[in-house]
Design a protein around this motif. Structure first.
Motif, PDB file in Angstrom:
ATOM      1  N   GLN A  25     -10.456   8.443   4.117  1.00 55.28           N
ATOM      2  CA  GLN A  25      -9.427   7.411   4.162  1.00 55.28           C
ATOM      3  C   GLN A  25      -8.303   7.754   3.188  1.00 55.28           C
ATOM      4  O   GLN A  25      -8.483   8.541   2.258  1.00 55.28           O
ATOM      5  N   TRP A 169      -0.585   4.078   9.094  1.00 53.40           N
ATOM      6  CA  TRP A 169      -1.078   3.413  10.295  1.00 53.40           C
ATOM      7  C   TRP A 169      -2.594   3.543  10.397  1.00 53.40           C
ATOM      8  O   TRP A 169      -3.216   4.360   9.704  1.00 53.40           O
ATOM      9  N   GLU A 170      -3.204   2.758  11.255  1.00 53.15           N
ATOM     10  CA  GLU A 170      -4.667   2.793  11.401  1.00 53.15           C
ATOM     11  C   GLU A 170      -5.144   4.010  12.173  1.00 53.15           C
ATOM     12  O   GLU A 170      -6.271   4.466  12.002  1.00 53.15           O
ATOM     13  N   ARG A 198      -1.653  -0.164   8.817  1.00 54.33           N
ATOM     14  CA  ARG A 198      -2.768  -0.366   7.876  1.00 54.33           C
ATOM     15  C   ARG A 198      -2.241  -0.898   6.545  1.00 54.33           C
ATOM     16  O   ARG A 198      -2.768  -1.858   5.996  1.00 54.33           O
ATOM     17  N   TRP A 215      -4.056  11.762   9.949  1.00 53.41           N
ATOM     18  CA  TRP A 215      -3.767  10.346   9.744  1.00 53.41           C
ATOM     19  C   TRP A 215      -2.289  10.075  10.021  1.00 53.41           C
ATOM     20  O   TRP A 215      -1.403  10.735   9.480  1.00 53.41           O
TER      21      TRP A 215
END
Length: 408
Positions: A25, A169-170, A198, A215
């Motif tokens: 992440q 963003w997700e 996000r 990502w």
């Protein structure tokens, strides 16, 4: 100048980073303006750009509101330094004109050009994360250089000047690589695949942003001017195992034999299936072979760029003079005070610092006002502008009070 991953991530520990964030992440870490002051500054940027012969239309690019500026619009043909080939080289006046119109400047492959830039690459490579290559992005308020996209490598963004908002963003592409399969995807695809927002991250000088490979993100400058360095970290991949195996199968006769001829009959198809199964079994055995694993381990451990290391005098066994060892340029200091300026208290002048009020004489207060309004300064520049003060002493005091930091 040297740096470790622990220093890059501080106050977070590398152990926490690898346990919670690496390839999992995004991570945004706040830092103070002094943290990356020695990596790059406006002074350092201008010094690099003044090396006009090292830049081409590929290494120095301009982007205006999401669209690359054609090379012919800011470059002209010149003879290459190392051959009679012709290349497109940026023209200072044309670059300045495009910048005045809001064009972002992208300086590619800069990680070996200064010790400060190299220090972050070496911290990432020293931690075994892969090959680290750096680009500098200079952008201006309200002008976006690139729409939402992903990169085919991990991104470590270091903010050195101004502010920039990153939209995270997700969506995440599944471990993309630099191949036409991924490079040919349309912007319409990216706009759909990015998903919902996000978070919006405001990057300030000293901040660090980590984005795992694939990502989705985009960014927009919030200050009049913004500079960040994006370190792209390319880790060794599973596909690299195949390259090692290609070298190894040269010594296995089964891989040098012709494949069964196909005439459309069932026996011929069966023979091909058997041969493919045999070769697959051999590959599985090779992947467990100690010699292959030794080569693979060495490849992964040494997966980094070679940069620096030249020392001509040392090669001849000659000690470098102290002035050369320390570097020929006078040290510059970046102003990190954040709007601090001398104020008068009765008959005295002081400047506020984190540790309290620093007293100044009237000439020092005038000199400090001039100094603190600049992005960076050297003692020689201060002495020229304000010859009535001891420039070295004043710079030392301001730096000791946390108002200045060594700059690139």
């Amino acid at each position: 100048m040297s740096m470790t991953l622990a220093q890059l991530l501080a106050p977070m520990t590398p152990e926490q980073f690898f346990a919670e964030y690496h390839d999992r992440q995004p991570l945004h870490l706040r830092g103070d303006p002094a943290k990356f002051a020695a990596v790059l500054s406006w002074r350092g940027i201008n010094r690099l750009l003044d090396m006009t012969h090292i830049w081409t239309s590929r290494s120095l690019m301009l982007v205006l509101d999401g669209k690359p500026v054609p090379a012919a619009e800011y470059c002209e043909q010149q003879t290459a330094r190392d051959a009679n080939d012709r290349l497109m080289q940026p023209v200072v006046g044309k670059v300045r004109d495009w910048v005045a119109r809001g064009a972002s400047v992208v300086m590619n492959d800069v990680d070996s050009l200064t010790p400060g830039l190299a220090s972050v690459s070496e911290a990432l490579e020293g931690a075994g994360l892969g090959k680290a290559q750096a680009n500098v992005y200079i952008s201006w308020q309200s002008h976006k250089a690139f729409p939402a996209h992903y990169d085919t490598h991990d991104v470590w963004a270091v903010q050195v000047e101004g502010e920039k908002t990153w939209n995270i963003w997700e969506g995440r592409a599944e471990w993309p690589i630099a191949h036409p399969v991924f490079k040919s995807q349309t912007q319409e695809h990216h706009d759909q695949a990015r998903g919902k927002l996000r978070e919006a991250v405001l990057m300030k000088p000293g901040d660090l942003l980590y984005l795992p490979r694939g990502w989705y993100h985009d960014a927009l400058a919030e200050a009049p001017a913004s500079v960040h360095i994006a370190y792209g970290v390319h880790a060794p991949l599973g596909m690299d195992v195949m390259n090692i195996l290609v070298e190894r199968v040269l010594y296995d006769a089964e891989f040098r034999k012709p494949l069964p001829r196909q005439d459309g009959t069932a026996p011929a198809k069966f023979a091909l299936t058997q041969r493919a199964g045999l070769l697959g079994q051999r590959l599985a055995e090779l992947c467990r072979d100690p010699k292959v694993l030794e080569v693979l381990g060495g490849f992964v451990a040494g997966y980094r760029y070679s940069r620096g290391g030249y020392d001509m005098l040392a090669a001849r066994g000659i000690a470098a003079p102290a002035t050369e060892a320390a570097g020929g340029d006078a040290p510059a200091f970046r102003v990190i005070a954040g709007g601090a300026k001398p104020v008068r208290r009765g008959a005295e002048w002081v400047v506020k610092t984190a540790g309290g009020a620093l007293p100044l004489s009237p000439p020092e207060a005038e000199a400090a006002t001039w100094l603190l309004a600049r992005p960076d300064v050297t003692a020689a520049e201060l002495a020229k502008a304000h010859p009535g003060v001891d420039a070295e002493a004043l710079v030392t005091r301001l730096a000791g009070a946390g108002l200045l930091a060594p700059a690139a």
